[in-house]
Design a protein around this motif. Structure first.
Motif, PDB file in Angstrom:
ATOM      1  N   ARG A 149      44.038  45.149  -1.838  1.00 47.00           N
ATOM      2  CA  ARG A 149      42.867  44.957  -2.687  1.00 47.00           C
ATOM      3  C   ARG A 149      43.124  43.772  -3.614  1.00 47.00           C
ATOM      4  NH1 ARG A 149      41.233  50.072  -5.087  1.00 47.00           N
ATOM      5  NH2 ARG A 149      43.034  49.903  -6.481  1.00 47.00           N
ATOM      6  N   LYS A 150      42.196  42.827  -3.581  1.00 45.43           N
ATOM      7  CA  LYS A 150      42.258  41.685  -4.488  1.00 45.43           C
ATOM      8  C   LYS A 150      41.477  42.045  -5.759  1.00 45.43           C
ATOM      9  CE  LYS A 150      44.402  38.862  -1.652  1.00 45.43           C
ATOM     10  NZ  LYS A 150      45.761  38.331  -1.934  1.00 45.43           N
ATOM     11  N   GLU A 151      42.169  42.109  -6.858  1.00 44.10           N
ATOM     12  CA  GLU A 151      41.533  42.462  -8.126  1.00 44.10           C
ATOM     13  C   GLU A 151      41.335  41.196  -8.956  1.00 44.10           C
ATOM     14  OE1 GLU A 151      43.790  45.521  -9.983  1.00 44.10           O
ATOM     15  OE2 GLU A 151      43.155  47.038  -8.530  1.00 44.10           O
ATOM     16  N   VAL A 152      40.085  40.995  -9.346  1.00 41.84           N
ATOM     17  CA  VAL A 152      39.719  39.787 -10.078  1.00 41.84           C
ATOM     18  C   VAL A 152      39.304  40.166 -11.495  1.00 41.84           C
ATOM     19  CG1 VAL A 152      38.277  37.723 -10.078  1.00 41.84           C
ATOM     20  CG2 VAL A 152      38.869  38.831  -7.906  1.00 41.84           C
ATOM     21  N   ASP A 153      39.923  39.537 -12.469  1.00 39.38           N
ATOM     22  CA  ASP A 153      39.532  39.708 -13.870  1.00 39.38           C
ATOM     23  C   ASP A 153      38.981  38.382 -14.388  1.00 39.38           C
ATOM     24  OD1 ASP A 153      40.442  42.473 -14.917  1.00 39.38           O
ATOM     25  OD2 ASP A 153      42.147  41.772 -13.733  1.00 39.38           O
ATOM     26  N   VAL A 154      37.754  38.445 -14.889  1.00 38.50           N
ATOM     27  CA  VAL A 154      37.094  37.239 -15.380  1.00 38.50           C
ATOM     28  C   VAL A 154      36.650  37.454 -16.821  1.00 38.50           C
ATOM     29  CG1 VAL A 154      35.122  35.697 -15.092  1.00 38.50           C
ATOM     30  CG2 VAL A 154      36.309  36.568 -13.084  1.00 38.50           C
ATOM     31  N   GLU A 155      36.904  36.470 -17.657  1.00 38.92           N
ATOM     32  CA  GLU A 155      36.427  36.471 -19.036  1.00 38.92           C
ATOM     33  C   GLU A 155      35.680  35.164 -19.285  1.00 38.92           C
ATOM     34  OE1 GLU A 155      39.718  37.031 -21.649  1.00 38.92           O
ATOM     35  OE2 GLU A 155      40.244  39.008 -20.842  1.00 38.92           O
ATOM     36  N   VAL A 156      34.463  35.282 -19.805  1.00 45.19           N
ATOM     37  CA  VAL A 156      33.636  34.106 -20.029  1.00 45.19           C
ATOM     38  C   VAL A 156      32.990  34.193 -21.417  1.00 45.19           C
ATOM     39  CG1 VAL A 156      31.810  32.645 -19.112  1.00 45.19           C
ATOM     40  CG2 VAL A 156      33.052  34.170 -17.583  1.00 45.19           C
ATOM     41  N   PRO A 157      33.154  33.188 -22.261  1.00 42.32           N
ATOM     42  CA  PRO A 157      32.448  33.185 -23.548  1.00 42.32           C
ATOM     43  C   PRO A 157      30.946  32.997 -23.338  1.00 42.32           C
ATOM     44  CG  PRO A 157      33.635  31.131 -23.249  1.00 42.32           C
ATOM     45  CD  PRO A 157      34.034  32.014 -22.105  1.00 42.32           C
ATOM     46  N   VAL A 158      30.160  33.607 -24.197  1.00 42.02           N
ATOM     47  CA  VAL A 158      28.707  33.539 -24.107  1.00 42.02           C
ATOM     48  C   VAL A 158      28.141  33.127 -25.464  1.00 42.02           C
ATOM     49  CG1 VAL A 158      26.591  34.821 -23.629  1.00 42.02           C
ATOM     50  CG2 VAL A 158      28.675  35.334 -22.337  1.00 42.02           C
ATOM     51  N   LYS A 159      27.293  32.143 -25.451  1.00 39.73           N
ATOM     52  CA  LYS A 159      26.632  31.679 -26.665  1.00 39.73           C
ATOM     53  C   LYS A 159      25.351  32.482 -26.864  1.00 39.73           C
ATOM     54  CE  LYS A 159      24.492  27.496 -28.626  1.00 39.73           C
ATOM     55  NZ  LYS A 159      24.187  26.073 -28.356  1.00 39.73           N
ATOM     56  N   LEU A 160      25.221  33.104 -28.035  1.00 39.75           N
ATOM     57  CA  LEU A 160      24.063  33.936 -28.345  1.00 39.75           C
ATOM     58  C   LEU A 160      23.211  33.267 -29.415  1.00 39.75           C
ATOM     59  CD1 LEU A 160      25.856  37.401 -28.572  1.00 39.75           C
ATOM     60  CD2 LEU A 160      24.689  36.412 -26.588  1.00 39.75           C
TER      61      LEU A 160
END
Length: 336
Positions: A293-304
Motif C-alpha cells: 500500500r502506497k500511503e500519501v500524506d499531503v499538506e497544502v496551505p489555503v488562503k481564506l
C-alpha cells in the motif's frame, strides 16, 4: 451577502420582502407598518419607528426572529456596514465631549460602575454599538456607529440615560478558499500489508494454476485546520476545491471538500486487488508476492478571504489528506 427578510405576520407568515440596502421609506415599498417577524443574514440591521431612520429603533443581529419587539410599527431599515471585529467607544459625562470619560471595548453594565446614567455625548472609534436606557438591554436604545461624533444627547432625549451598552457582532460572513498548490508538501511511504509464497524444490519447472483474490480496506482521511487566531466562528461552512496529485500515487479524493469549523471529515473506501501467481515457477525457486500500500500524506496551505459586510480580512489555514488507496503487487524470485 447581507440581507434582511421581513414578514407581515409572526412566525414568518404572510407577505414578505427581502432587502440588501438601506430602506429610508417603506411606504415606497408598500410594506410600511406591517413587519412582525424578520430573518437577518450577515451584518446586523436597525429597524426604525418612523421614516428616514427616526423615532424608536430596534437592532437585530444575524438570526431568525419569530416576533419583533413591536409589531406593525417599522417604517425604515438600515444595514450596519462597519467593521465589527474590534469595537471601541468613549462616553463623556457632559455635552461636547467634556467632563469625565470612560472607554469601553466590550459589553458593559454601567450599573456596576460610577458612570451609570451619566453619559451625554460619545465618540465611536471602532465598530458599532447599541446604548440602552436600562440594564440587561432594556428600555429605549440608540445605535452608535464608527466615526460618529454625537456632541449632545439632547436631540435624542437621551441625556443621563445610558445604563448598558454592547458592541454589535458581525454575521458569520462568507469564506472564499484558495489552495496554494505551489506550497504543497507531499510524503509517500510504502507498507507491506500481505504476502503469499510459491515454492518449487524440484529439478523441473513447475506449473501453477493458483490465483488469489482478496479485498483490502484502505482509507482516505481529509481535514482542515484553522490558524489559532482565526476569526471564523464554529459552524461556519465553506467549500474547498480539492486538487488531484498527478503522479503514480494519485490521491483519489472528492473534487470538493466541505469544511465546517469545529468538525473534521473522513471516509473509508474498500479497494480490491487481484493477485495471480505465474503459471510456471523455475526449478529450485521461491516466488514471493507482496501486496504493497502506497500511503500519501499531503499538506497544502489555503488562503481564506473572510468577507463580513463590506469588509474583508485574509487568514491562512491548512488542508491535510492521508490516502492509502493505492495498492499494487510486487513479485520477487529467489533460487533455493
Amino acid at each position: 451577502m447581507n440581507k434582511i427578510i421581513v414578514y407581515e405576520h409572526p412566525d414568518f407568515h404572510g407577505l414578505s420582502m427581502e432587502f440588501t440596502d438601506d430602506i429610508p421609506n417603506l411606504v415606497q415599498k408598500s410594506f410600511d407598518n406591517c413587519i412582525s417577524s424578520v430573518k437577518v443574514i450577515g451584518h446586523p440591521w436597525v429597524l426604525y419607528e418612523h421614516l428616514y431612520y427616526k423615532g424608536l429603533q430596534w437592532v437585530y443581529e444575524e438570526g431568525e426572529y419569530r416576533n419583533v419587539s413591536r409589531h406593525d410599527i417599522v417604517s425604515s431599515l438600515r444595514l450596519i456596514t462597519e467593521d465589527l471585529s474590534d469595537p471601541k467607544i468613549t462616553l463623556y459625562e457632559h455635552s461636547n465631549y467634556k467632563g469625565k470619560e470612560i472607554v469601553l471595548t466590550c459589553e458593559t453594565n454601567l450599573c456596576y460602575s460610577s458612570f451609570d446614567d451619566m453619559a451625554s455625548s460619545h465618540i465611536v472609534q471602532k465598530g458599532a454599538w447599541v446604548l440602552y436606557e436600562h440594564p440587561d438591554r432594556g428600555g429605549r436604545c440608540i445605535t452608535a456607529r464608527y466615526g460618529e461624533r454625537v456632541p449632545d444627547y439632547g436631540a435624542l432625549s437621551f441625556h443621563d440615560c445610558v445604563s448598558y451598552l454592547r458592541p454589535l457582532k458581525p454575521g458569520k460572513g462568507t469564506v472564499t478558499a484558495e489552495v496554494l498548490l505551489e506550497k504543497k508538501e507531499e510524503k509517500v511511504t510504502s507498507v507491506i500489508i500481505d504476502s503469499i509464497c510459491g515454492l518449487n524444490s524440484t529439478d523441473h519447472e513447475q506449473t501453477f494454476s493458483t490465483s488469489l483474490s482478496k479485498e483490502y480496506e484502505s482509507t482516505i482521511t481529509e481535514n482542515f485546520s484553522f490558524s489559532n487566531s482565526t476569526t471564523i466562528s464554529a459552524g461556519t461552512t465553506f467549500s474547498l476545491d480539492v486538487f488531484e496529485v498527478k503522479n503514480t500515487f494519485t490521491l483519489s479524493v472528492s473534487n470538493t471538500f466541505k469544511v465546517e469549523k469545529g468538525k473534521s471529515e473522513s471516509h473509508t473506501e474498500t479497494r480490491k486487488v487481484n493477485i495471480t501467481l505465474p503459471l510456471i515457477i523455475g526449478p529450485h525457486t521461491k516466488l514471493s508476492v507482496s501486496v504493497i500500500r502506497k500511503e500519501v500524506d499531503v499538506e497544502v496551505p489555503v488562503k481564506l478571504t473572510i468577507t463580513r459586510g463590506k469588509h474583508s480580512v485574509i487568514e491562512y489555514g491548512e488542508y491535510r489528506c492521508h490516502s492509502g488507496l493505492s495498492l499494487e503487487t510486487e513479485y520477487k524470485e529467489e533460487k533455493i
